[in-house]
Design a protein around this motif. Sequence first.
Motif, PDB file in Angstrom:
ATOM      1  N   THR A 186      87.392  75.453  12.277  1.00  0.00           N
ATOM      2  CA  THR A 186      86.567  75.623  13.475  1.00  0.00           C
ATOM      3  C   THR A 186      87.362  76.391  14.526  1.00  0.00           C
ATOM      4  O   THR A 186      88.516  76.769  14.314  1.00  0.00           O
ATOM      5  N   TYR A 187      86.741  76.611  15.666  1.00  0.00           N
ATOM      6  CA  TYR A 187      87.381  77.304  16.782  1.00  0.00           C
ATOM      7  C   TYR A 187      87.124  76.518  18.059  1.00  0.00           C
ATOM      8  O   TYR A 187      86.085  75.851  18.198  1.00  0.00           O
ATOM      9  N   LYS A 188      88.054  76.594  18.996  1.00  0.00           N
ATOM     10  CA  LYS A 188      87.861  76.014  20.311  1.00  0.00           C
ATOM     11  C   LYS A 188      87.447  77.134  21.271  1.00  0.00           C
ATOM     12  O   LYS A 188      88.223  78.070  21.514  1.00  0.00           O
ATOM     13  N   ILE A 189      86.245  77.036  21.784  1.00  0.00           N
ATOM     14  CA  ILE A 189      85.670  78.087  22.632  1.00  0.00           C
ATOM     15  C   ILE A 189      85.857  77.712  24.096  1.00  0.00           C
ATOM     16  O   ILE A 189      85.447  76.628  24.523  1.00  0.00           O
ATOM     17  N   SER A 190      86.467  78.626  24.858  1.00  0.00           N
ATOM     18  CA  SER A 190      86.690  78.387  26.283  1.00  0.00           C
ATOM     19  C   SER A 190      86.329  79.635  27.079  1.00  0.00           C
ATOM     20  O   SER A 190      86.748  80.754  26.736  1.00  0.00           O
ATOM     21  N   GLY A 191      85.557  79.426  28.139  1.00  0.00           N
ATOM     22  CA  GLY A 191      85.158  80.552  28.986  1.00  0.00           C
ATOM     23  C   GLY A 191      83.871  80.229  29.709  1.00  0.00           C
ATOM     24  O   GLY A 191      83.330  79.113  29.613  1.00  0.00           O
ATOM     25  N   PHE A 228      79.945  83.036  17.504  1.00  0.00           N
ATOM     26  CA  PHE A 228      80.137  81.633  17.112  1.00  0.00           C
ATOM     27  C   PHE A 228      78.872  80.810  17.359  1.00  0.00           C
ATOM     28  O   PHE A 228      78.137  81.052  18.323  1.00  0.00           O
ATOM     29  N   ILE A 229      78.656  79.845  16.485  1.00  0.00           N
ATOM     30  CA  ILE A 229      77.634  78.828  16.685  1.00  0.00           C
ATOM     31  C   ILE A 229      78.277  77.676  17.441  1.00  0.00           C
ATOM     32  O   ILE A 229      79.259  77.081  16.964  1.00  0.00           O
ATOM     33  N   VAL A 230      77.753  77.368  18.616  1.00  0.00           N
ATOM     34  CA  VAL A 230      78.316  76.290  19.434  1.00  0.00           C
ATOM     35  C   VAL A 230      77.176  75.346  19.830  1.00  0.00           C
ATOM     36  O   VAL A 230      76.445  75.600  20.787  1.00  0.00           O
ATOM     37  N   PRO A 231      76.986  74.258  19.103  1.00  0.00           N
ATOM     38  CA  PRO A 231      75.878  73.339  19.430  1.00  0.00           C
ATOM     39  C   PRO A 231      76.187  72.482  20.651  1.00  0.00           C
ATOM     40  O   PRO A 231      77.343  72.146  20.907  1.00  0.00           O
ATOM     41  N   LYS A 232      75.146  72.149  21.382  1.00  0.00           N
ATOM     42  CA  LYS A 232      75.294  71.232  22.524  1.00  0.00           C
ATOM     43  C   LYS A 232      75.800  69.878  22.035  1.00  0.00           C
ATOM     44  O   LYS A 232      76.721  69.292  22.615  1.00  0.00           O
ATOM     45  N   PHE A 233      75.194  69.365  20.966  1.00  0.00           N
ATOM     46  CA  PHE A 233      75.671  68.163  20.288  1.00  0.00           C
ATOM     47  C   PHE A 233      76.144  68.564  18.900  1.00  0.00           C
ATOM     48  O   PHE A 233      75.441  69.293  18.186  1.00  0.00           O
ATOM     49  N   LEU A 234      77.311  68.101  18.522  1.00  0.00           N
ATOM     50  CA  LEU A 234      77.805  68.369  17.176  1.00  0.00           C
ATOM     51  C   LEU A 234      76.875  67.720  16.152  1.00  0.00           C
ATOM     52  O   LEU A 234      76.230  66.706  16.434  1.00  0.00           O
ATOM     53  N   ALA A 243      78.704  63.703  18.585  1.00  0.00           N
ATOM     54  CA  ALA A 243      79.255  63.705  19.937  1.00  0.00           C
ATOM     55  C   ALA A 243      78.801  64.927  20.732  1.00  0.00           C
ATOM     56  O   ALA A 243      78.504  65.987  20.181  1.00  0.00           O
ATOM     57  N   ARG A 244      78.771  64.775  22.069  1.00  0.00           N
ATOM     58  CA  ARG A 244      78.476  65.890  22.960  1.00  0.00           C
ATOM     59  C   ARG A 244      79.641  66.880  22.897  1.00  0.00           C
ATOM     60  O   ARG A 244      80.802  66.512  22.986  1.00  0.00           O
ATOM     61  N   ASN A 245      79.302  68.151  22.730  1.00  0.00           N
ATOM     62  CA  ASN A 245      80.309  69.210  22.650  1.00  0.00           C
ATOM     63  C   ASN A 245      80.780  69.568  24.060  1.00  0.00           C
ATOM     64  O   ASN A 245      80.154  69.203  25.062  1.00  0.00           O
ATOM     65  N   GLY A 246      81.853  70.333  24.129  1.00  0.00           N
ATOM     66  CA  GLY A 246      82.418  70.728  25.415  1.00  0.00           C
ATOM     67  C   GLY A 246      81.700  71.899  26.048  1.00  0.00           C
ATOM     68  O   GLY A 246      82.339  72.910  26.396  1.00  0.00           O
ATOM     69  N   VAL A 247      80.410  71.797  26.183  1.00  0.00           N
ATOM     70  CA  VAL A 247      79.600  72.850  26.805  1.00  0.00           C
ATOM     71  C   VAL A 247      78.688  72.211  27.838  1.00  0.00           C
ATOM     72  O   VAL A 247      78.104  71.148  27.591  1.00  0.00           O
ATOM     73  N   SER A 248      78.593  72.834  29.014  1.00  0.00           N
ATOM     74  CA  SER A 248      77.775  72.256  30.074  1.00  0.00           C
ATOM     75  C   SER A 248      77.207  73.349  30.961  1.00  0.00           C
ATOM     76  O   SER A 248      77.723  74.467  31.016  1.00  0.00           O
ATOM     77  N   CYS A 249      76.140  72.992  31.655  1.00  0.00           N
ATOM     78  CA  CYS A 249      75.526  73.902  32.623  1.00  0.00           C
ATOM     79  C   CYS A 249      76.154  73.624  33.988  1.00  0.00           C
ATOM     80  O   CYS A 249      76.037  72.515  34.512  1.00  0.00           O
ATOM     81  N   GLY A 250      76.803  74.643  34.555  1.00  0.00           N
ATOM     82  CA  GLY A 250      77.446  74.462  35.843  1.00  0.00           C
ATOM     83  C   GLY A 250      76.563  74.795  37.019  1.00  0.00           C
ATOM     84  O   GLY A 250      76.806  74.342  38.144  1.00  0.00           O
ATOM     85  N   LYS A 251      75.505  75.584  36.767  1.00  0.00           N
ATOM     86  CA  LYS A 251      74.665  76.036  37.873  1.00  0.00           C
ATOM     87  C   LYS A 251      73.375  76.621  37.315  1.00  0.00           C
ATOM     88  O   LYS A 251      73.365  77.178  36.217  1.00  0.00           O
ATOM     89  N   LEU A 252      72.304  76.496  38.087  1.00  0.00           N
ATOM     90  CA  LEU A 252      71.063  77.213  37.801  1.00  0.00           C
ATOM     91  C   LEU A 252      70.950  78.379  38.769  1.00  0.00           C
ATOM     92  O   LEU A 252      71.137  78.219  39.976  1.00  0.00           O
ATOM     93  N   GLU A 253      70.637  79.556  38.246  1.00  0.00           N
ATOM     94  CA  GLU A 253      70.470  80.725  39.096  1.00  0.00           C
ATOM     95  C   GLU A 253      69.124  80.654  39.832  1.00  0.00           C
ATOM     96  O   GLU A 253      68.113  80.226  39.267  1.00  0.00           O
ATOM     97  N   GLU A 254      69.124  81.073  41.097  1.00  0.00           N
ATOM     98  CA  GLU A 254      67.878  81.227  41.849  1.00  0.00           C
ATOM     99  C   GLU A 254      67.427  82.670  41.683  1.00  0.00           C
ATOM    100  O   GLU A 254      68.141  83.594  42.053  1.00  0.00           O
ATOM    101  N   ALA A 271      85.076  73.913  23.581  1.00  0.00           N
ATOM    102  CA  ALA A 271      83.939  73.477  22.770  1.00  0.00           C
ATOM    103  C   ALA A 271      84.156  73.865  21.322  1.00  0.00           C
ATOM    104  O   ALA A 271      84.712  74.937  21.021  1.00  0.00           O
ATOM    105  N   THR A 272      83.732  73.023  20.415  1.00  0.00           N
ATOM    106  CA  THR A 272      83.853  73.328  18.990  1.00  0.00           C
ATOM    107  C   THR A 272      82.830  74.378  18.597  1.00  0.00           C
ATOM    108  O   THR A 272      81.633  74.227  18.859  1.00  0.00           O
ATOM    109  N   GLY A 273      83.335  75.446  17.987  1.00  0.00           N
ATOM    110  CA  GLY A 273      82.469  76.520  17.543  1.00  0.00           C
ATOM    111  C   GLY A 273      82.712  76.862  16.093  1.00  0.00           C
ATOM    112  O   GLY A 273      83.792  76.607  15.539  1.00  0.00           O
TER     113      GLY A 273
END
Length: 593
Positions: A186-191, A228-234, A243-254, A271-273
């Motif tokens: 797997t890969y650890k996705i960060s960004g 990469f395929i990065v699911p919200k839940f593994l 488990a919940r993956n390391g991906v989250s929504c930080g903001k909603l755009e207006e 996040a696991t990818g």
Amino acid sequence: MPSYTAPVKDLQFILHEVLKASKSDVPGYEELEPDFTNAVLEEAGKLASEVLTPLNLVGDQQGCRLENGVVRTPEGFKEAFDQMREGGWPGLDMPEEFGGQGMPYVLGTAVGELFSSANQAFTMYQGLTHGAASAILAHGTEAQKATYLPNMVSCEWTGTMNLTEPHCGTDLGLMRTKAEPQEDGTYKISGQKIFISAGEHDMSSNIIHLVLAKIPGGPEGIKGVSLFIVPKFLVNEDGSLGARNGVSCGKLEEKMGIHGNATCVMNYDEATGYLLGTEHKGMRAMFTMMNEARIGVGMQGLAQAEIAYQNAVIYAKDRLQGRDVTGIKNLDGPADPLIVHPDIRRMLMDQKSFTEGARAFMLWGASMIDRSHRADDAAAEGLVSLLTPVIKGFCTDQGYDMTVQAQQVYGGHGYIEEWGMSQYTRDARIAMIYEGANGVQALDLVGRKLAADGGKHVMAFFELVKTFIKDNKDADEDFARDYLEPLKAASKDLQAAGMFFMQNGMKNPNAALAGSTDFMHLFGHVCLGLMWSQMALAAKAALAEGASDTAFYETKLITGRYYMARRLPATALHLKRIESGADPVMALDAANF
């Protein structure tokens, strides 16, 4: 509140009298009998009109809300999404082995127009899922397909595409999102990714993100990008959610429009990818999704123009303003309806001739995708690849313009939110930007697609038009005068523009790039001219055979003549601009802007 009626009769006319779908040799098209497609379109139209259209205003007014990391969609969206799933609509043209219905893409495109007209923001959730599933279908391993596709085809799980970052949009070679290889493969996705449509919401149990990232040590620039395929839940081995993956929504755009769709800033924190396709070949895999998405976005331009036009017609027939200069038409009223005035007619005819021509263009393009995939036809694949930036760029530029014209029919009421017309303009505006801004589509067309495979695809298009004109030159004089002659002139303008690029592009690339948007529009007008000529032939044939609905076919001929006489001559203007070269565009020093 605005209303919407699905243009089923027009879709049937194009599918069966113009494209002759059920008689095609493309595998699967034999199922597209008129009664069958009519039943599908009627049912989709009912869902669009009765369920999705009323929610369009709700979505625009309520928007989405980010609460404790969870995005809440507008009231009624989740229930409507459940109805969409229960009806099997998301999987209409997906493979049966993964729970789809295996219908041709052309039928999925026709249905997609109805849903997008009714509620573009809502329809994007399943549309993006369709694109992500298509990328996994084309490039995934058998295990990846088995893991993700059944739930994505049904939209139990939805999907996204993650390209853009705060510092890079079109130039994806600048991206910083990293993918660190792990011992287990797997890969650890960060960004961080921005502008991610449907990135987080409450309508599905899992969200499968397709994320572009760079593996350290890979090639520089775009050649070092992987997907990469990065699911919200593994997903566990038994298919259950882990488990919940390391991906989250930080903001909603207006945003200006599409308020009912959650446009997210997505944060990836180790996040696991899972690699999709080959290392450093991510753009190839992503383009499977992007090319489908670009045609879908072109359809959004048509879809918003269609619903705006429908409501503008109702208003123009109902609103009393002024008197007909040729004589009073509404003898019992204080004024005549707007529709008697020539300038109102001009705007409505612009809209009508565009939407019907673009609908034929869209379905013709979709039929070529079917031919390329189902019949393994390389020529069809080359032609639709050439036309993809035209479908996306021309149809969204023009579609937006038509929503503005529909607003204009309403006068001041078009600017007031309670009439609903401004939403179509605001929603249509994004289609000119996302999935590759239209200026980039034009650059792709001129810089890459024209010269692809030695230019054989654009030459094939010229030959297609030439053959059509030659095969029908002995048709009646009216058809030759009203359709063939304008089409021939427009095609010559397109060829002259291509010749200008060939003669000047190498020694002065800016000469080609400065004319790229004009070329895209010139090309689009020729395509609609070809479509209108084919529709006119079909209408004439139906009338000659004694069709009962003479008004439909006569209206088609009148509308087509309008396009050929009033819209198609724009090719001469575009050619003139192209031939002016780069100097008028590039002469001013940057400091003097």
